[in-house]
Design a protein around this motif. Structure first.
Motif, PDB file in Angstrom:
ATOM      1  N   LYS A 118       0.823  -1.217   0.000  1.00  0.00           N
ATOM      2  CA  LYS A 118       0.000   0.000   0.000  1.00  0.00           C
ATOM      3  C   LYS A 118       0.855   1.264   0.000  1.00  0.00           C
ATOM      4  O   LYS A 118       0.339   2.358  -0.232  1.00  0.00           O
ATOM      5  N   HIS A 119       2.135   1.135   0.263  1.00  0.00           N
ATOM      6  CA  HIS A 119       2.988   2.327   0.393  1.00  0.00           C
ATOM      7  C   HIS A 119       4.063   2.463  -0.680  1.00  0.00           C
ATOM      8  O   HIS A 119       4.908   3.341  -0.595  1.00  0.00           O
ATOM      9  N   VAL A 156      10.473   2.621  -3.919  1.00  0.00           N
ATOM     10  CA  VAL A 156      10.292   3.934  -3.302  1.00  0.00           C
ATOM     11  C   VAL A 156       9.092   3.793  -2.379  1.00  0.00           C
ATOM     12  O   VAL A 156       7.979   3.537  -2.824  1.00  0.00           O
ATOM     13  N   GLN A 195       9.597  12.702   1.776  1.00  0.00           N
ATOM     14  CA  GLN A 195       8.641  11.837   2.484  1.00  0.00           C
ATOM     15  C   GLN A 195       8.711  10.392   1.984  1.00  0.00           C
ATOM     16  O   GLN A 195       7.825   9.574   2.235  1.00  0.00           O
ATOM     17  N   CYS A 196       9.784  10.081   1.264  1.00  0.00           N
ATOM     18  CA  CYS A 196       9.950   8.726   0.733  1.00  0.00           C
ATOM     19  C   CYS A 196      11.342   8.197   1.059  1.00  0.00           C
ATOM     20  O   CYS A 196      12.246   8.949   1.401  1.00  0.00           O
ATOM     21  N   LEU A 197      11.467   6.901   0.882  1.00  0.00           N
ATOM     22  CA  LEU A 197      12.688   6.208   1.213  1.00  0.00           C
ATOM     23  C   LEU A 197      12.897   5.117   0.173  1.00  0.00           C
ATOM     24  O   LEU A 197      11.937   4.519  -0.294  1.00  0.00           O
ATOM     25  N   MET A 198      14.155   4.865  -0.199  1.00  0.00           N
ATOM     26  CA  MET A 198      14.426   3.771  -1.119  1.00  0.00           C
ATOM     27  C   MET A 198      14.785   2.548  -0.280  1.00  0.00           C
ATOM     28  O   MET A 198      15.763   2.578   0.456  1.00  0.00           O
ATOM     29  N   GLN A 199      13.991   1.523  -0.395  1.00  0.00           N
ATOM     30  CA  GLN A 199      14.200   0.340   0.440  1.00  0.00           C
ATOM     31  C   GLN A 199      14.025  -0.932  -0.364  1.00  0.00           C
ATOM     32  O   GLN A 199      13.051  -1.058  -1.112  1.00  0.00           O
ATOM     33  N   SER A 200      14.947  -1.871  -0.155  1.00  0.00           N
ATOM     34  CA  SER A 200      14.753  -3.192  -0.744  1.00  0.00           C
ATOM     35  C   SER A 200      13.785  -3.957   0.145  1.00  0.00           C
ATOM     36  O   SER A 200      13.856  -3.850   1.368  1.00  0.00           O
ATOM     37  N   VAL A 250       5.460   3.720  -3.922  1.00  0.00           N
ATOM     38  CA  VAL A 250       5.198   4.768  -4.917  1.00  0.00           C
ATOM     39  C   VAL A 250       5.648   4.283  -6.290  1.00  0.00           C
ATOM     40  O   VAL A 250       4.960   4.475  -7.286  1.00  0.00           O
ATOM     41  N   ASN A 251       6.822   3.692  -6.353  1.00  0.00           N
ATOM     42  CA  ASN A 251       7.243   2.998  -7.570  1.00  0.00           C
ATOM     43  C   ASN A 251       8.362   2.016  -7.248  1.00  0.00           C
ATOM     44  O   ASN A 251       8.886   2.010  -6.131  1.00  0.00           O
ATOM     45  N   PRO A 301      15.649  -1.099  -5.376  1.00  0.00           N
ATOM     46  CA  PRO A 301      14.723  -0.960  -4.257  1.00  0.00           C
ATOM     47  C   PRO A 301      13.392  -0.352  -4.678  1.00  0.00           C
ATOM     48  O   PRO A 301      13.228   0.085  -5.816  1.00  0.00           O
ATOM     49  N   TYR A 338       6.575   5.157   0.594  1.00  0.00           N
ATOM     50  CA  TYR A 338       6.042   6.386   1.187  1.00  0.00           C
ATOM     51  C   TYR A 338       5.963   6.233   2.710  1.00  0.00           C
ATOM     52  O   TYR A 338       5.560   5.188   3.214  1.00  0.00           O
TER      53      TYR A 338
END
Lengths: 196, 467
Positions: B13-14, B25, B157-162, B16-17, B23, B27
């Motif tokens: 649900k979070h 993106v 307000q976003c983070l790059m996460q694997s 963004v792409n 990883p 939210y």
């Protein structure tokens, strides 16, 4: 802020054959009062490196002149504990560009990559071979090739492949950083927010 | 198609792409900040000429680097004062709400979030602190990040996460008397080691977990990082909703009903698949105590330190180094070991239930003369409640003093340092070398075990006091 580009590195190393090196050892909490990213290298491994009067402890590896280089080789589960990025700043600030271990804690790995420091995860067996080679010859050269994802010890004719996320690899080779990318997709984030 | 886990539902649900070969993106719904890991991030924003993108989703509270006495006075330590003032300045420049020292909502960031209702099921929550996993107790994805990542979230307000793998840890059955959620989590870490869950997001489940209060659940999720996990979480249920309802920032009215309906969809589906699943029996768990220098070096309190010969050959040097630091021998029993300090507090066990348990235990008894005890509430609200409930009085009658809130001796950034070579039983989360002060020797335990040590002056099984 772009990070330093990383392609290949050939260097002798500093061996630290201790397991579960946590970020409180890498940089103790009392040094986290700074508000800039500079100067942490001086206190890298402070409590192992200096006695309470600030004199170098002769038996700690950073104080042994025969060991030098831009590669830190450490026992398994390196960087566990606190999320403090100061640990990566301390390692980078000291002059290390690569940390080799058979296992890394997640947050440390991200923090290292975000600062252009390459964590190279290898097998326990290969790690033991490196420690053995460096024990026999402190000047043993280790080669890191990010493009081909290999780490090798030419004097022993041994090498191993290592994994890295393809995106992170591209970032390191080109010196890109995540924030630039995220800022570049601001419109997309806004559109996502509008429909969420 | 297999069902989804609690983690899958919130993660998906979070997003963004998804970056190709890389990883996601992700939210972020709530960003908590404190004075130690944010100044360099704010400096980064300034250098880029940008401001915090969503100050309305950002909350600040100084906690790591503050005194736990005389908080109405200017901070004595110059560097600490500068850092705390810097947070205030950065928040003002960016329109971020900060609960500063002496504010009725000030406290440890992971105590403040839940008690104000800022922490809610289904959210993504981050903070530049590894114990952000605490908030997962509400059925949220909550994890610690580094300062570069703090900058990313402030900026976008976003983070790059694997995407991490998923693990479920089930604890089934009924806990023995005198065994708390702290003992559950120390037991699990002792079984799987400090790297046992690295790469995974862990969902805690099973009847023993379900029976716990929200505060007890927070203690478990808090320490999921000590098993290496990216975060820990527990599916929301009636206990969760009851806790959140009515809190300052909790949804109200029709919004509450809508949210509640959403939250009820969150628990993992019956046919959800986890990458790994482990099950433990609650009955096997004793009050726990650590003997070494990482949280995985724990044993039941009546047990003995393992023999060197029972340790993996490759790990023997590290094990020996650890026991040398602690001044212990392999094979030693823990009961009866000397205690100099007792620390009750931290984001792990600094909540009102912890203070209640400690105060109830020591009521009518006296602190041992050889023990220095620091009882540090997790927040101003916890402090206030402790006073209102008469806990402060009960503590004082037994020879204990209630200090003011903060992270305190958990990481000893302020003056609350255990002196070199001395032994502390601590309800906090880490027993690393020097964690509680250079040369300090830490034994992690529950508030009950800490209370038993504070009364007797030595490591003592708390069950010997419980009828």
């Amino acid at each position: 802020m772009p990070i330093d580009k990383f392609v290949t590195l050939e260097s002798s190393c500093v061996p630290l054959p201790i397991e579960n090196v946590d970020t409180d050892q890498i940089i103790p909490a009392r040094f986290l009062k700074a508000t800039t990213r500079d100067g942490f290298g001086d206190n890298l491994f402070c409590d192992w490196r200096y006695d309470k009067n600030g004199n170098p402890k002769a038996d700690f590896v950073l104080n042994k002149p025969i060991y030098s280089g831009e590669i830190l080789v450490a026992g398994k589960n390196f960087g566990s504990g606190s999320s403090r990025e100061h640990a990566a700043w301390a390692i980078g600030g000291y002059g290390f560009k690569v940390v080799v271990s058979s296992f890394f804690a997640d947050i440390f790995k991200n923090n290292a990559l975000n600062n252009g420091i390459l964590p190279v995860q290898i097998s326990d067996a290969f790690l033991a071979q490196i420690f053995e080679a460096v024990d026999a010859d402190a000047k043993t050269i280790i080669k890191i090739d990010l493009e081909n994802q290999t780490i090798s010890v030419p004097s022993r004719s041994i090498s191993e492949k290592f994994d890295i996320n393809p995106y992170k690899k591209k970032c390191l080779i080109n010196g890109y950083d995540d924030i630039d990318y995220l800022i570049s997709i601001a419109d997309e984030i806004e559109a996502w927010e509008a429909k969420a | 198609m297999a069902g989804k886990t609690l983690f899958d539902k919130i993660w998906e649900k979070h997003v963004v792409n998804n970056v190709e070969g890389g990883p996601s993106v992700l939210y972020i719904d709530r960003h908590l900040i404190h004075e130690v890991t944010s100044p360099q991030a704010f400096a980064g924003l300034k250098a880029r000429g940008i401001k915090v993108r969503r100050p309305d989703k950002t909350i600040a509270t100084p906690d790591h680097n503050i005194p736990t006495m005389d908080q109405h006075l200017p901070i004595h330590d110059e560097l600490s004062r500068f850092q705390v003032n810097k947070l205030k300045e950065n928040c003002e420049e960016n329109g971020v709400q900060m609960y500063g020292l002496t504010h009725p909502y000030n406290g440890i960031v992971h105590v403040v979030g839940p008690e104000l209702g800022l922490t809610q099921p289904g959210m993504t929550i981050v903070c530049g602190d590894s114990h952000t996993s605490t908030h997962g107790a509400f059925g949220s994805i909550a994890f610690g990040i580094g300062t570069s990542e703090v900058e990313m979230v402030l900026a976008t307000q976003c983070l790059m996460q694997s995407r991490p793998k998923t693990m479920r840890i089930n604890v089934e059955g009924k806990l023995q008397k005198g065994v708390t959620s702290k003992d559950i989590v120390l037991y699990v870490i002792s079984q799987i080691s400090t790297g046992g869950a690295t790469g995974y997001f862990v969902e805690f489940a099973g009847s023993a977990i379900r029976s716990l209060s929200m505060e007890a659940r927070m203690t478990i999720c808090n320490m999921s990082i000590e098993m290496g996990a990216r975060g820990g979480m527990i599916a929301p249920d009636e206990i969760t909703y009851e806790y959140v309802k009515g809190r300052e920032f909790a949804p109200k009215g029709a919004d509450w009903d809508k949210k509640l309906a959403e939250w009820k969809q969150l628990p993992s589906d019956a046919d959800a698949k986890f990458d790994k699943e482990l099950t433990f029996k609650a009955e096997d768990i004793e009050p726990m105590i650590t003997y070494g220098t990482n949280p995985g070096m724990g044993i039941g309190i009546t047990g003995s330190i393992p023999k060197l010969s029972d340790i993996d050959k490759a790990s023997q040097n590290t094990f020996k180094k650890s026991l040398d630091y602690m001044g212990y021998n392999d094979g030693d029993a823990m009961i009866g070991k000397k205690v100099d300090y007792v620390f009750v507090g931290s984001c792990t066990n600094g909540r009102i239930e912890d203070l209640r348990a400690f105060a109830a235990f020591v009521k009518g008894k006296k602190k041992a003369d050889n023990v220095v005890a620091w009882i540090v509430p997790g927040s101003k609200q916890v402090e206030k409640q402790a006073i209102e409930e008469g806990l402060k009085e009960a503590l004082e009658a037994a020879g204990f003093e209630l200090r003011q809130p903060g992270c305190s001796a958990c990481l000893a950034m302020n003056d609350d340092k255990i002196p070199e070579g001395l032994y502390a039983v601590s309800t906090s989360n880490r027993n690393f070398e020097g964690r509680q002060g250079p040369g300090a020797r830490t034994m992690l335990a529950s508030p009950l075990t800490a209370a038993a040590a504070a009364i007797t002056g030595v490591i003592t099984d708390p069950r010997s006091f419980l009828s």
